[in-house]
Design an enzyme around this catalytic site. Structure first.
Site, PDB file in Angstrom:
ATOM      1  N   GLU A 162       0.820  -1.206   0.000  1.00 41.05           N
ATOM      2  CA  GLU A 162       0.000   0.000   0.000  1.00 41.05           C
ATOM      3  C   GLU A 162       0.860   1.265   0.000  1.00 41.05           C
ATOM      4  O   GLU A 162       0.542   2.241  -0.669  1.00 41.05           O
ATOM      5  CB  GLU A 162      -0.870  -0.032   1.256  1.00 41.05           C
ATOM      6  CG  GLU A 162      -2.164   0.729   1.125  1.00 41.05           C
ATOM      7  CD  GLU A 162      -3.065   0.437   2.317  1.00 41.05           C
ATOM      8  OE1 GLU A 162      -3.518  -0.718   2.433  1.00 41.05           O
ATOM      9  OE2 GLU A 162      -3.283   1.344   3.124  1.00 41.05           O
ATOM     10  N   ASP A 163       1.913   1.242   0.758  1.00 41.84           N
ATOM     11  CA  ASP A 163       2.646   2.487   1.013  1.00 41.84           C
ATOM     12  C   ASP A 163       4.012   2.602   0.352  1.00 41.84           C
ATOM     13  O   ASP A 163       4.662   3.644   0.459  1.00 41.84           O
ATOM     14  CB  ASP A 163       2.852   2.665   2.537  1.00 41.84           C
ATOM     15  CG  ASP A 163       1.525   2.785   3.275  1.00 41.84           C
ATOM     16  OD1 ASP A 163       0.525   3.110   2.604  1.00 41.84           O
ATOM     17  OD2 ASP A 163       1.503   2.542   4.484  1.00 41.84           O
TER      18      ASP A 163
END
Ligand code: MN
Length: 668
Positions: A80-81
Site C-alpha cells: 500500500e505504502d
C-alpha cells in the site's frame, strides 16, 4: 493482552521469548526488508514507520500466530505504502505470505476527491477485506492487530480524525473481533474507543475504579481463598482467579441501566478453570450449595454455546456483606477459545492435543466450527450485497455484524434492522407506524405469509396493508419491538380518547347554541381550554365528555357576570310562553319591587307547585318545584339559601313578555 510496545531492535528477542520455535530467520529477513522499504516514511508521532509493523507483528506473536502470519504482519503495509509489488514479495517470501499481504492491502488509498468518493473507496475496501477473509481467515487476525496498534497510538492524530477512526473501529472492527471470538483484542479496542469517543465518561470510570481498587481486591482475594478451600475439600483441581471487568463493559452497563458508580464495587468477578466439562458442573453444584445464588445472571453457555463458540457457566452469588460476585466456570480449552476465539486455532492442537473427529473421520475442534460458520456468514453476506451503492453496503455491513439482529429488506432494497425473532408486523411498524397499524399480511420472498411469521436474515419483505384494517390487541404479544408495542397500546388509548372527545363535542355544541356568546373558531375553543389549564381543544372536549368538566363551569367562564343566573333557557325571552297567565301573586314579606321571571325550562303554569330562585340583581325566577334543569338542580343543591317558597295568587295571569323586559330595564 499484555500491552507491551516493542521496537525494531528488540522484536526478535521478544518473539523468541514468547516461543522458542519461531522461524527467526524468516521474521528477521522480513524485518530488514520492511525497514528498508518504509525507510522514507515516518508516523505522525515522529517515530520511524517500521515501529508500526513491528508492533503489529508482536501482537500476532502474543496471539501465538505462526511465523508466516508474523512475517505478513511485518510486511502488511508494504504494497500500500511503498513501490514494492506483490511479485517481489512472492519471490522473496513465497506465495502464501504474498497472498496474505495482498489480502490486507486496500484497493486505493490516495486522497479522496469527495465524500461520495470516500464512501465508495471505503465500501470497496471493506468488500475486498471480506473476500480476502473468506480465502484466508488469518487475514482478519492480522487486520485486527493492525487496528489495535493504530488505535493504541491514536493520540498523535488531530481530534476529528481520532473520533472518526474510533467510531469506525466501534462500528466494524469491534463487532468483527466479537464475531471471530477474539475477545482479548475486542476488549482493548472497546476501551480505547471509549477513551476517544467519550473522554469524560472514560476518565470518570478510570478514577472510580482506581478509587475502589483496594476494597475490591480485598473481596476478590477473600472469595478466591474460600473457593479454593471448597474445591480442595472435594478433590477438584482448579485454577481460581479474580478478573477485572473492562471499562467499556462498565460504561455500557452504566449507560443502559443508569448504574450508580458506587455499585462499581459490586463488579467483582471470579473465574474457575477446571480440566473437564464434568468438573464444570461439579463446581457449579458446590458453589450453589455454599453460597446464595441469585436467579439473575445464570447462563449455561456450555450446553448452549454463543454464536462465536464461547462456552462457560455464569452465575451470580452474594457474599455475607451482600456483595454480588460474578462467577465463571469453564475448562482450559473453553477459556482459550473465550479469550482468543479463532486466533487460538493455530496453536490449539499442539497445546491441548484434543482432536475430535467429525462424521467423515476428519479431526476437528470447536474453533473449526466457528471459523466455518463465520466464513459462511461472510460469503452469504457478500452474495446478498450485489448492488453497487457504497453507502448501503457500509450500512448493511454494520447492521449484519451483530449476531442478535437480523437484516431484512424491502423490495426496493431498503435495509431494515430488526431484533431476532421479529415478524412482518415488526417490520411494518419499523417502516412507518401507519403501515404497521394497517398491516394485514406480508409477502416474504414473494410468498404470502401471516403477520406472525418469524423473519430470517436476508428475507425480502413486502407488507400488505388495507386502509380499513385495524390492529388487534393480541399484536402486543406478537410484536418483538418495544417501540411497536407502545404504538399499538397508544392506538387503543387514542380510540378511547377519541370517543370521549366526540361525546364532549356533542355536549358542547348542543348547549353553547343556547348561550348568547359565540364560541366557534379553533382559537376561541383553545382560549376556552386554556381557562381550564388545558393546552389543546382535544383534551378540553375529552374532559367534558368524561364529565371531568361540567358544562355549567364552561358557562360560568363565558358569562361570568351572569354566573348566578342559572337558567340557560331564559337568556332569550322570545320564546316565553305568552297567553293566559296572569301576574302571579308572590307572597313575600318586606320585599318590594321584585322582578319576576318565569323559567323557560319548565314553564310553570298557574296551579303548578313552584319555587323562586333569587338572582342577585335580577329578582326572582320562578321554577316548577319539579324542574329538572341540570343547572337549576345543581345550584339548588349548592346554594339552597337562595330558594324561597312562593305560591300562585288566585286568579293571576302570566305577565306579557314586554312587561318583563321593561321592568328589567327600569330596575337596572
Ligand atoms: Mn497498518
Amino acid at each position: 493482552m499484555q500491552y507491551k510496545l516493542v521496537n525494531p531492535d528488540n522484536l526478535l528477542a521478544e518473539i523468541k521469548h514468547l516461543d522458542q520455535n519461531y522461524d527467526l530467520e524468516l521474521i528477521g529477513r522480513a524485518l530488514t526488508y520492511a525497514d528498508t522499504a518504509h525507510k522514507m516514511q515516518t508516523r505522525l508521532s515522529g517515530e520511524v514507520y517500521i515501529t508500526h509493523p513491528v508492533n503489529v507483528a508482536y501482537i500476532l506473536a502474543q496471539l501465538r500466530m505462526d511465523s508466516k502470519v508474523i512475517t505478513a504482519g511485518l510486511l502488511h503495509d508494504i504494497l500500500e505504502d511503498t513501490p514494492v509489488k506483490k511479485e517481489d514479495l512472492s519471490e522473496k517470501f513465497g506465495m502464501e505470505i504474498a497472498d496474505l499481504v495482498d489480502g490486507l492491502t486496500k484497493l486505493e488509498s490516495y486522497t479522496y476527491k469527495s465524500i461520495a468518493h470516500q464512501q465508495k473507496v471505503q465500501a470497496e475496501n471493506f468488500r475486498k477485506l471480506l473476500i480476502s477473509i473468506t480465502k484466508d481467515v488469518r487475514i482478519i487476525i492480522i487486520k485486527l492487530a493492525d487496528r489495535l496498534h493504530n488505535i493504541r497510538t491514536l493520540h498523535f492524530l488531530p481530534d476529528n480524525k481520532k473520533k472518526r477512526i474510533a467510531q469506525e473501529t466501534l462500528d466494524i472492527y469491534v463487532p468483527l473481533a466479537n464475531r471471530f471470538g477474539i475477545a482479548v483484542i475486542q476488549w482493548e479496542l472497546e476501551d480505547l474507543c471509549l477513551k476517544y469517543l467519550y473522554p469524560e465518561d472514560y476518565q470518570r470510570i478510570v478514577e472510580l475504579v482506581a478509587l475502589k481498587k483496594d476494597e475490591r481486591e480485598k473481596y476478590i482475594s477473600a472469595i478466591i481463598s474460600e473457593t479454593e478451600q471448597i474445591l480442595k475439600k472435594n478433590d477438584i483441581t482448579a485454577e481460581v482467579s479474580g478478573r477485572n471487568k473492562h471499562l467499556f463493559s462498565i460504561w455500557r452497563k452504566g449507560r443502559v441501566k443508569k448504574l450508580k458508580f458506587e455499585e462499581i464495587l459490586d463488579l467483582i468477578g471470579v473465574r474457575i478453570i477446571v480440566d473437564s466439562v464434568e468438573n464444570c458442573y461439579k463446581v457449579l453444584g458446590l458453589i450453589q450449595s455454599e453460597y446464595i445464588q441469585l436467579a439473575k445472571g445464570f447462563k449455561d453457555y456450555i450446553s448452549q454455546p454463543k454464536e462465536n463458540g464461547y462456552q462457560s457457566l455464569h452465575l451470580n452469588v452474594v457474599n455475607e456483606d451482600g456483595r454480588t460476585i460474578e462467577i465463571q466456570i469453564r475448562t482450559k480449552e473453553m477459556h482459550l477459545i473465550a479469550e482468543e476465539g479463532i486466533a487460538a486455532h493455530w496453536h490449539y492442537k499442539e497445546e491441548y492435543g484434543i482432536q475430535k473427529k467429525d462424521r467423515t473421520g476428519k479431526p476437528y475442534t470447536a474453533i473449526d466450527d466457528s471459523v466455518k460458520k463465520n466464513v459462511i456468514w461472510i460469503r452469504d453476506f457478500l452474495k446478498e450485497q450485489k448492488q453497487e451503492n457504497p453507502a448501503l453496503f457500509m450500512k448493511s455491513l454494520k447492521l449484519n455484524l451483530y449476531p442478535d439482529i437480523i437484516v431484512v429488506r424491502t423490495p426496493e432494497n431498503k435495509y431494515i434492522k430488526l431484533k431476532k425473532n421479529s415478524t412482518p408486523l415488526d417490520f411494518a411498524f419499523k417502516l412507518h407506524t401507519d403501515i404497521g397499524l394497517h398491516c394485514i399480511g406480508a409477502h416474504i420472498n414473494g410468498k404470502h405469509k401471516p403477520v406472525r411469521t418469524i423473519l430470517k436474515n436476508g428475507d425480502v419483505v413486502k407488507v400488505l396493508t388495507s386502509p380499513q384494517a385495524k390492529p388487534s390487541k393480541d399484536w402486543i404479544t406478537i410484536l418483538t419491538s418495544i417501540k411497536a408495542k407502545q404504538k399499538v397500546r397508544q392506538y387503543f388509548r387514542n380510540i378511547e380518547i377519541q370517543e370521549l372527545v366526540e361525546q364532549g363535542k356533542e355536549i358542547f355544541y348542543k348547549r353553547i347554541r343556547k348561550l348568547p356568546v359565540k364560541v366557534k373558531s379553533n382559537s376561541e375553543i383553545l382560549a376556552l381550554a386554556k381557562q381550564f389549564k388545558l393546552s389543546d381543544a382535544k383534551s378540553f372536549f375529552a374532559r367534558l365528555g368524561s364529565g371531568e368538566i361540567d358544562f355549567q363551569e364552561i358557562k360560568q367562564v363565558l358569562l361570568p357576570e351572569e354566573k348566578d343566573n342559572v337558567i340557560t333557557e331564559e337568556e332569550s325571552d322570545n320564546n316565553l310562553p305568552t297567553g293566559d297567565i296572569s301576574m302571579p301573586a308572590i307572597v313575600l314579606e318586606n320585599i318590594d319591587n321584585l322582578m319576576i321571571r318565569f323559567a323557560k325550562c319548565c314553564v310553570p303554569q298557574p296551579g303548578d307547585k313552584i319555587v323562586g330562585y333569587t338572582t342577585r340583581g335580577k329578582g326572582i325566577t320562578i321554577h316548577k318545584d319539579s324542574c329538572s334543569n341540570k343547572g337549576f338542580t345543581n345550584l339548588r343543591k349548592k346554594e339552597p339559601e337562595r330558594i324561597m317558597p312562593v305560591k300562585w295568587k288566585k286568579g293571576t295571569k302570566r305577565p306579557e313578555k314586554d312587561t318583563v323586559l321593561k321592568k328589567q330595564h327600569k330596575n337596572h
